[in-house]
Scaffold this active site. Structure first.
Site, PDB file in Angstrom:
ATOM      1  CG  HIS A 129      -2.144  -0.789   1.107  1.00 11.05           C
ATOM      2  ND1 HIS A 129      -3.229  -0.394   0.360  1.00 11.05           N
ATOM      3  CD2 HIS A 129      -2.462  -1.994   1.617  1.00 11.05           C
ATOM      4  CE1 HIS A 129      -4.175  -1.326   0.427  1.00 11.05           C
ATOM      5  NE2 HIS A 129      -3.715  -2.317   1.175  1.00 11.05           N
ATOM      6  CD  GLU A 176      -6.336  -4.082  -0.455  1.00 14.36           C
ATOM      7  OE1 GLU A 176      -6.410  -3.669   0.702  1.00 14.36           O
ATOM      8  OE2 GLU A 176      -5.297  -4.582  -0.928  1.00 14.36           O
ATOM      9  CB  SER A 197       1.559  -7.645  -1.286  1.00 18.69           C
ATOM     10  OG  SER A 197       0.150  -7.783  -1.293  1.00 18.69           O
TER      11      SER A 197
END
Ligand code: HBI
Ligand code: FE
Length: 279
Positions: free
Chosen positions: A124, A165, A184
């Site tokens: 993030h 996201e 990620s």
């Protein structure tokens, strides 16, 4: 601005991390970093670089916050885990990113239900170095607080899910990743761009807010924004009250559905989801 959420803030206590925890960070970082050149969008890679987030080990939030604050006024607040939606929105609305401090174990490299420090910091924080995205995240927080008054948190959560996201962005003719859940994740960083299974649809605010999402597996649809400026413009220029009224009248869409007016970037086969359902 309310100080809602202050009671959730904890100390990261950076000195407490063990060598094994730093080693897991290094493992995750090196595996991802090799993969993301040419896949993650330029602004993400630039943010990571300017923050100095590197393979060395789990970063010290205080150090990152100083760099982040100078760039866009954001700071990192350490929290124990997921916080309630209203608390989360209140943090974002005052440019505070709530980040977990724990890191997954070596035997959990590929899938984690809860966000850990690798997801939050590596996933993030780099985008928060981009002033337009930094404005978008604060506008999202402010919109989130308002959505609570309309009982529309589930619609707004979809906007977060399909952009922050799992968002993709068009960049010099190609499609690149900016979503934290993707950058990620080792597997999804490949799947989201290369796999023929998912649909990839040009971002449209109302369409995204109608679309359910999965939390247990790769996404069956990804939305592609034209630019961060366009995403911010669509969000801040929208009068959400009439939008929520329209959404209340429209049926939700499933993650694999196509709808009238969709601008398809790629039509998916859904082969991955069908195969997983058959398992
Ligand atoms: N809490 N710490 C943390 N991190 C998140 O990403 C988070 C959260 N609470 C709620 C939430 N995300 C989502 O439901 C948002 O869409 C609100
Ligand atoms: Fe996240």
């Amino acid at each position: 601005m309310s100080n809602l959420g202050a009671e959730y803030a904890i100390e990261q206590d950076w000195k407490r991390y063990s060598d094994e925890e730093h080693a897991v960070w290094r493992l995750l970082f090196e595996r991802q970093h090799r993969l993301l050149e040419g896949r993650a969008c330029r602004d993400y890679l630039d943010g990571l670089d300017r923050l100095g987030v590197a393979a060395g080990g789990i970063p010290d939030f205080a150090t990152l916050s100083e760099i982040l604050d100078r760039a866009t006024g954001w700071r990192i607040v350490a929290v124990p885990g997921l916080v309630p939606d209203d608390v989360f929105f209140a943090f974002l609305a005052r440019r505070r990113f709530p980040s977990t401090c724990f890191i997954r174990r070596r035997d959990q490299l590929d899938y984690l239900q809860e966000p850990d420090v690798f997801h939050d910091i590596y996933g993030h924080v780099p985008m928060l170095m981009n002033p337009v995205f930094a404005d978008y995240m604060q506008a999202y927080g402010q919109g989130g607080l308002r959505s609570l008054d309309y009982g529309a948190i589930d619609k707004l959560a979809r906007l977060y899910w399909y952009t922050v996201e799992f968002g993709l962005v068009r960049e010099e003719g190609g499609v690149r990743i900016f979503g934290s859940g993707i950058v990620s994740s080792h597997g999804e960083s490949v799947f989201a761009l290369d796999d023929p299974s998912p649909n990839r649809i040009r971002f449209d605010l109302e369409r995204v807010m109608r679309t359910r999402y999965r939390i247990d597996d790769y996404q069956q649809v990804y939305f592609v924004i034209d630019s961060f400026e366009d995403l911010l413009r669509q969000t801040v220029e929208t009068d959400f009250a009439p939008l929520y009224e329209r959404l209340a009248m429209l049926p939700d869409l499933g993650p694999a559905d196509l709808a009238e007016g969709d601008e398809l970037v790629t039509r998916g086969t859904q082969a991955y989801a069908i195969e997983r359902a058959a398992d």
